[in-house]
Design an enzyme around this catalytic site. Structure first.
Site, PDB file in Angstrom:
ATOM      1  N   ARG A   1      -1.567   9.708  37.977  1.00 41.27           N
ATOM      2  CA  ARG A   1      -2.555  10.783  38.031  1.00 41.27           C
ATOM      3  C   ARG A   1      -3.227  10.781  39.397  1.00 41.27           C
ATOM      4  NH1 ARG A   1      -5.387  11.149  32.465  1.00 41.27           N
ATOM      5  NH2 ARG A   1      -3.196  11.419  31.973  1.00 41.27           N
TER       6      ARG A   1
ATOM      7  N   ASP B   1       5.128  11.747  37.692  1.00 38.09           N
ATOM      8  CA  ASP B   1       4.703  11.376  36.353  1.00 38.09           C
ATOM      9  C   ASP B   1       5.116   9.929  36.139  1.00 38.09           C
ATOM     10  OD1 ASP B   1       3.975  12.910  33.481  1.00 38.09           O
ATOM     11  OD2 ASP B   1       5.142  11.081  33.251  1.00 38.09           O
TER      12      ASP B   1
ATOM     13  N   SER C   1      -1.052   6.687  33.776  1.00 39.28           N
ATOM     14  CA  SER C   1      -0.398   7.863  34.330  1.00 39.28           C
ATOM     15  C   SER C   1      -0.414   7.863  35.854  1.00 39.28           C
ATOM     16  CB  SER C   1      -1.090   9.138  33.827  1.00 39.28           C
ATOM     17  OG  SER C   1      -1.023   9.230  32.426  1.00 39.28           O
TER      18      SER C   1
ATOM     19  N   ASP D   1       5.195  21.727  31.162  1.00 37.57           N
ATOM     20  CA  ASP D   1       5.154  21.058  29.860  1.00 37.57           C
ATOM     21  C   ASP D   1       3.782  20.494  29.498  1.00 37.57           C
ATOM     22  OD1 ASP D   1       5.010  18.995  31.679  1.00 37.57           O
ATOM     23  OD2 ASP D   1       6.658  17.821  30.849  1.00 37.57           O
ATOM     24  N   HIS D   2       2.922  20.243  30.483  1.00 40.00           N
ATOM     25  CA  HIS D   2       1.653  19.564  30.211  1.00 40.00           C
ATOM     26  C   HIS D   2       0.535  20.499  29.776  1.00 40.00           C
ATOM     27  CE1 HIS D   2       3.274  15.836  31.636  1.00 40.00           C
ATOM     28  NE2 HIS D   2       2.109  15.246  31.759  1.00 40.00           N
TER      29      HIS D   2
ATOM     30  N   ARG E   1       1.886   5.977  24.915  1.00 41.11           N
ATOM     31  CA  ARG E   1       0.591   5.548  25.440  1.00 41.11           C
ATOM     32  C   ARG E   1      -0.480   5.889  24.415  1.00 41.11           C
ATOM     33  NH1 ARG E   1       0.798   6.870  31.510  1.00 41.11           N
ATOM     34  NH2 ARG E   1       2.110   5.022  31.538  1.00 41.11           N
TER      35      ARG E   1
END
Length: 775
Positions: free
Chosen positions: A659, A179, A657, A114-115, A461
């Site tokens: 990340r 995530d 995030s 999806d990203h 965000r």
């Protein structure tokens, strides 16, 4: 030790794969908790779910009778039920998993593409180029899924959190996701926690997962929302009150009569944005809305099982004790707009025009965007469509571009079947693919907008540069219906609740009525007819080959990080950072997403968005001789010279995030220590997982003593490693000494603290968590 041994054909795994939690087992585990604590203390729902997933309850409660004593103090070793990963973060998680030599994942796992899908001109224009540009990565993830028995959701199947809600989330479930918005699944009564890729490897390899026992904040909702308000306004209000670090170390547990009028997807919106206050997760008790949603998503079988435990396992005990309680009267809320540049600056719509003028925010709205994992449900879309339909009756169309991203192929197909999608298309909206798109920076604005401008989004965000790369784009977060209504006036002073719009060519004007929409479609959610978006799953096949081209710019096999030398750490401060430093600052997304699987390439973005505290410059730092470098440039220089380095920051360092590259890249470039006033939870854990020493100032004012070029040397680290952590009690209270040596030779010694458990100390000694698992 492995959590359990199994083949994919076992009944246990099949139940988990269809996502029916083993409620009988969890209930028995909970009964054991009451026995171990002499049934002396009522439990919150949070504690029931977490404690029923403990690896060793007897050891956890060996010396503790009151469960409240665990909160914020001891680490819990948990056995999560499920793992979900999005395509950007899954790359490094899988690359790390490969190094462990396991032949399959030991818990049900899914990957969601999806990203990496752009959202700019519409589905037909965006999807194919995105797939072609990222085909190497998608092939890698698909082959890994087939090899290890992972469920693979291809591009355009939907946003990870919407798919999890539609297929996997269930009351009482404990799951992890790579995530930060994984808590979205709490809308169906699960505890879902965002983690980094190394945490994902923990449970893929069958190990327990460690979490510092969270405190529990009770959010008491009562009253009823007015017609213009939605669940989004509840969480925007909460974020405004708590701030971006006010929930750190907590799980937010919702209760009260106000829940009875919310939908499951509305509750998911609330849980989703709990990440914006730093909360570990958010959770709701089992409610009739959950029964309705599960039934419409073809999971009535979960309803029948969960109902047996609704008054025991799936709700808090009477008189359960919360660490804090926030009371919110829903009847007093009005629509909120949060921003710009931070999700916790909350303004009610009645004051937004005035506030925007006072702050000199751009008055003209340049774009309106709805969707994202936060607000892309059938209910969200139907309420926004109602706004459009009202305007269409008098011939009005949006004055600015309106972008719409359905949350999943199932939502899109249902909107199409029920005629809702036609309303958007007739209004001239740009219907994007079922993916993250602009929310995660995959937005190529056409034409590109330079300079200050305002956009309205239903996202979660809004950090600088996050959506379109423009540092002067002011993103205000609000509900889909408010975004849609304000698209009919390109000015922030328009209040759709009170103001009217002139009808061109007449002396009349139009005023919106409060939006209406359906909580759920009349029929069950439609199944997509396009087989290309269907999930792929099979038993693991060790014969599947996963190849990574050594010349690839997208994928790179990982090499183990070196072990700790056994000596005190002595590092050179490469950069002192000023102010907010999110994971978007440390490892920006947008165009960098394409390098998520290539550590060398993506490390070129390390801390390029941070602000140098000594010069106020971005992506600029200076060597000892005054030579100017980019931040990663100087880091690479020090690495080539075998000079360990550190960075110094302020509060809530690494918010945002989950990340992992914000830690991986720092370690890859030679970083060994990060010293800050306070950390965001996920980022601190990610640093620990990669063998970096995260330290906290005990006095915020000591931040002022340090500058770039200083040498930081630990005092007492060797003793800490040798002695470890005794039953949750840190040696010397978790304090270390740190010697600061200035370039002129002057020295200071300050107290700093750590929060590492024994397992995390092992990560540091071995060089990383994956090194430990491989060993």
């Amino acid at each position: 030790m492995l959590r359990f041994k199994r083949t994919l054909a076992t009944e246990t795994f099949q139940n988990l794969r269809t996502n029916v939690p083993n409620y009988n087992k969890l209930s028995n585990n909970l009964s054991n908790i009451y026995k171990l604590t002499n049934n002396s203390h009522p439990l919150t729902l949070t504690e029931k779910i977490l404690f029923s997933h403990l690896q060793d309850a007897e050891k956890t409660f060996e010396k503790i009778n009151n469960p409240i004593e665990l909160r914020g103090n001891d680490y819990l070793k948990l056995l999560p039920d499920r793992l979900a990963m999005q395509d950007a973060s899954a790359q490094t998680a899988i690359l790390q998993f490969i190094t462990t030599n396991h032949k399959f994942t030991h818990v049900p796992t899914s990957i969601h593409c999806d990203h990496l899908i752009k959202g700019s001109k519409g589905l037909s224009n965006d999807l194919l180029p995105s797939v072609q540009q990222n085909n190497e990565v998608f092939d890698f993830l698909k082959s890994a899924s087939l090899k290890f028995g992972i469920e693979y959701w291809p591009p355009n199947s939907g946003i990870i959190h919407q798919i999890v809600l539609e297929n996997y989330s269930a009351p009482g479930l404990l799951m992890l996701g790579t995530d930060s918005h994984t808590p979205n699944a709490g809308g169906l009564g699960a505890i879902a926690i965002g983690v980094g890729g190394a945490d994902a490897v923990d449970i893929m390899t069958g190990n327990s997962w460690e979490l510092k026992c969270p405190k529990v904040m009770g959010i008491h909702l009562y009253g009823q929302l007015n017609e213009w308000c939605s669940a989004k306004d509840i969480i925007l209000n909460i974020v405004g009150k708590l701030g971006v670090k006010g929930g750190t170390g907590f799980i937010l547990e919702y209760f009260g009569s106000g829940l009875n009028n919310l939908s499951s997807t509305g509750m998911a919106t609330i849980c989703n944005m709990g990440a914006e206050v730093g909360a570990t997760s958010s959770v709701m008790p089992f409610l009739p809305a959950h029964e309705r949603y599960l039934a419409k998503t073809n999971r009535q079988f979960i309803v029948e099982e969960a109902k047996k435990y609704k008054d025991t396992l799936l709700k808090s005990d009477d008189n359960a004790v919360y660490d804090n309680v926030m009371d919110i009267d829903l009847s007093k809320l009005e629509p909120q707009l949060n921003g710009p540049f931070t999700p916790d600056l909350s303004t009610p719509i009645s004051k937004f025009g005035k506030t925007s003028k006072e702050n000199n925010w751009p008055q003209e709205i340049s774009a309106a965007l709805i969707g994202s994992c936060t607000n892309s449900s059938f209910q969200d879309m139907s309420r926004a469509a109602n706004i459009l339909k009202q305007a269409q009756t008098v011939g009005l169309k949006p004055k600015i571009p309106l972008y719409v991203a359905p949350g999943s192929a199932a939502v899109r197909e249902t909107l199409k079947r029920d005629g809702v999608l036609d309303i958007f298309q007739n209004a001239g909206a740009i219907i994007l693919s079922n993916a993250c798109g602009p929310c995660i920076g995959q937005w190529e604005r056409d034409p590109k907008v330079e300079g200050p401008n305002t956009i309205l989004t239903s996202f979660n965000r809004n950090f600088s540069r996050r959506n379109d790369g423009n540092p002067q784009t002011h993103n205000f977060l609000t509900s889909p219906e408010i975004v849609t209504a304000m698209a009919f006036s390109n000015n922030v002073n328009f209040n759709p609740i009170t103001d009217s719009i002139p009808i061109e060519g007449t002396n009349e004007s139009f005023k919106f009525k409060p939006p209406t929409g359906k909580e759920l479609p009349d029929s069950n959610f439609a199944k997509p007819t396009d087989e290309s978006v269907a999930a792929i799953w099979s038993n693991p096949d060790e014969n599947v080959q996963i190849s990574v081209d050594s010349n690839s710019s997208r994928l790179e096999l990982l090499k183990p990080f070196p072990k700790w030398s056994g000596n005190e750490l002595k590092t050179l401060v490469v950069l002192k950072i000023k102010g907010k430093c999110t994971t978007d600052h440390i490892s920006p997304a947008g165009p960098w997403l394409k390098y998520k699987g290539h550590l060398t390439n993506i490390s070129e973005n390390t801390l390029i968005g941070s602000i140098n505290a000594e010069t106020n410059e971005t992506n600029t730092c200076y060597d000892l001789d005054g030579s100017q470098y980019t931040v990663p440039g100087l880091m690479k220089k020090y690495k080539s010279e075998n000079i360990p380095w550190s960075v110094v920051g302020e509060h809530n360092y690494g918010e945002g995030s989950a990340r992992e590259h914000a830690a991986l890249s720092v370690r890859f470039l030679g970083g060994q220590m990060v010293l800050v006033k306070s950390f965001a939870r996920i980022h601190e854990t990610n640093l620990k997982k990669q063998g970096i020493l995260p330290l906290w100032f005990t006095k915020d004012s000591d931040y002022d003593l340090i500058g770039s070029g200083d040498v930081l040397e630990t005092i007492g680290l060797k003793d800490l490693i040798k002695m470890g952590v005794d039953n949750g009690e840190f040696v010397n209270g978790g304090l270390l000494k740190l010697k600061i040596t200035k370039p002129d030779g002057n020295e200071h010694i300050i107290d700093v603290k750590h929060t590492m458990s024994n397992d995390q100390l092992d990560f540091f000694k071995q060089g990383s968590a994956v090194n430990c698992m491989s060993a």
